[in-house]
Structure formats: structure tokens, C-alpha cells
Design a protein around this motif. Sequence first.
Motif: not given
Length: 400
Positions: A43-48
Motif C-alpha cells: 500500500l505504501d508503494s502505491g498498490v491500490p
Amino acid sequence: MNNREDYVKKLLQYKDKPLIKVITGIRRCGKSTLLQLFEKKLLDSGVPAKHIIFMNFESFAFDHISTPQALHDYLQNRLSQSAELHYLLLDEIQLVPSWEKVINSLLVDAQIDIYLTGSNAYLLSSELATLLSGRYVEIKMLPLSFKEYLDFTQPSPEKDIEQSFQQYMKYGSFPTVVELLEHPETIGPFLDGIFHTVLIKDVIHRNEIRDSALLENLVKFIASNIGSIVSTKKISDYLVSHGRKTTPDTIDNYLRMLEKAFIIYKAPRYDLKGKMFLKTLEKYYMVDIGIRNQLCGLRNVDIGHILENIVYLELLRRSYEVSIGKIGTLEVDFVARKANDIHYFQVSASILDQNTRIRELKPLQEISDNYAKTILTLDQTPYNDYAGIKVVHLLDFLRE
């Protein structure tokens, strides 16, 4: 949520690689938490969030998914909503019968990165290994290392590292134990609960064992003899002498079952002169010293063998293959191999006594190669080298 940094790093190294990541380890060692930590990293890396499917099959929320068809239908419904890459995190997947067929079909039909956990080695049994041959990587998880234990407990200045280590040796290293330290009377029942749950669910029920008392007596024998060379015949003879009916073959089968449930670990013997593994007289170690102490008590404990157990598990955490070294009539506590590297270890509570020091140095001195040789001890001593054999304080080694 406390971090398990080393394990999270391993998962990140394999992220988006065309391999199923299979996390194995004894119950309550932190596998579910590891998946949650990894989910947060995603999540922190931008995965929805909608591209992450997290299912814990010990949760009542997924109690209705009890067949492979139900699992397949649920996942297909989630995955059909988008053609983009999804991350599938399945916790205690072995609770769904024939789950491996569903996973195999997803590898063919879906754009997906898969992470699985399971509490016994049957997760990687022959059928899964056949279906997924060459397409999975196993990440073996253990309870807390001493370094992790210090990170979890954050000892105050007045409580030094050695006090923390005494606590670690007494109560063990399951993450939940850290939360119970303020009420130590609750730790024993917690450890009993883990032990009997593993014994009943992962060994007795799975293998349809009839003589559960014999199995429990066997575990207690191993717990009392960690770090000692044993054989199936020796164990069988001991149990028979104490009124149990058994045979070496039965003991051998039970030991394999206990290994698959991650309660015990076997260290084979390796002949350093003959360059071959020996088929008998191995050593066994417990997955957790707290469980060992709960089974056997703290009286008449051999501190040297307790330290051996701790070092053995630490070497496994560092991805070494670990065996016992035999050189003539002498023994090297651990031969640790990783890729093309070998490291020899002796473990001794103290080598201040000259006779003890000579005894611990002699096997290492007999080894003719130039690989690293180390004695791990609790001594505070200025002497850290004996003709190329390093002497390292055990707590410094554990905190590396």
C-alpha cells in the motif's frame, strides 16, 4: 505492529517475480503478521487496496470457503473486476482441501503475484511440489531472534542486555510472549496452548496417531536431550524401559511428523574427513526454548545445550545449512554452509577453564581447511583469537 524486517526484505526481493512465495513455520511464530506487514509495504508503494486480496482462513469471515470450488469462485470474482496485477495473500491456506489445484489454475489464467502461509511442511507435500515444480520459493519463518526480541522489548537502561538474554532463555521467543512479560504467570499456559494445538492439529489429527501419549513422551525426551547425539533405537529403548510400547521404526516416523510440524529440527552429522553425511546418530533441537522449558522445567538444565539450541536456530535464520561435524573421535558443534562458504562453530558457556578451552579448541584445530572457525561463549575476555580461531561473545554474535 512490530516489524520483522529480515523477513519483509525477503518477500520484497521476490515481489513481482514469477514464483509463488510460500511462508512456512510453527503456529504463532508471526506468519500472519508478516503478511500484514507486507500488505502495508504494498500500500505504501502505491498498490491500490482493491488489487490486494488478503484472506486468513482461520478467520470466521472466510469460514464459508471450505472447498476448492468455493475458493476458485471467490477469487475469480475478485480478479475479473480488473485485468491489472493483483497480489494474493492467503494465510493458513492448507485449511482449504485441494487448494493447490486452485493456485495452479491461477498461475495459468490470472495476472497475479501469490503469497501463501502454512503451519506445517505438508504445505509443500508431493502434490503441490509436482504441480508447482520450480515455480515456488519457500521462506522458512522462526520465532523471534534475540536481535528481534530486543527490538520488540526495547529494554530500559536499567535492564541490560544480559538480563534480557536470561529472560529470552527462560520464556522463549514467540512474539506473543513479549506481550505477556508483565504478567509472567500467563506465559506457561500460552506456551502449553501452542504446543498442544500443534501436537493435536498438525501431528495427531493429520497423521491419525492413536498413541498420543507416546508422541508426547517422545517430544519430552527430545526436549530433555537437545544437543545430545541420539538414535531411534536409543530413544525407543528409553521409552520402552519407561513402560511405552514402541519400535525404532515408529520413533523414526514420529520424528518425521514432528519435524514437519516444525516442533523439532534435526541436525545431521557430517564426516569432515570422509566428506559425507552419516545416516545415524544425529542431534535434535527445539523450535523454541520456552516450550522446551515448559515441557522439562528449569532444574538440572544444561546451559551449554540451551545455548547450542539458540545458536542452531540463529544459523537457520541466516540461511545456513547446519550439520554436526565429526572429525575422528572429535565433534564440531556446527558446520554452517551457505553457497560456497563454510563456517565452523563451537558453543560453550565459558572457556575460562583451561581444560574446557583445550577441549573446545581441539576439534577446530584438527580441521585443515582455511574456512572461518569461531568459538561462541558468554565470557567477558580480552582474548579473542587463538591461532586464527576467533572467540566471540555470544550476545554480540546474536545482535549482528
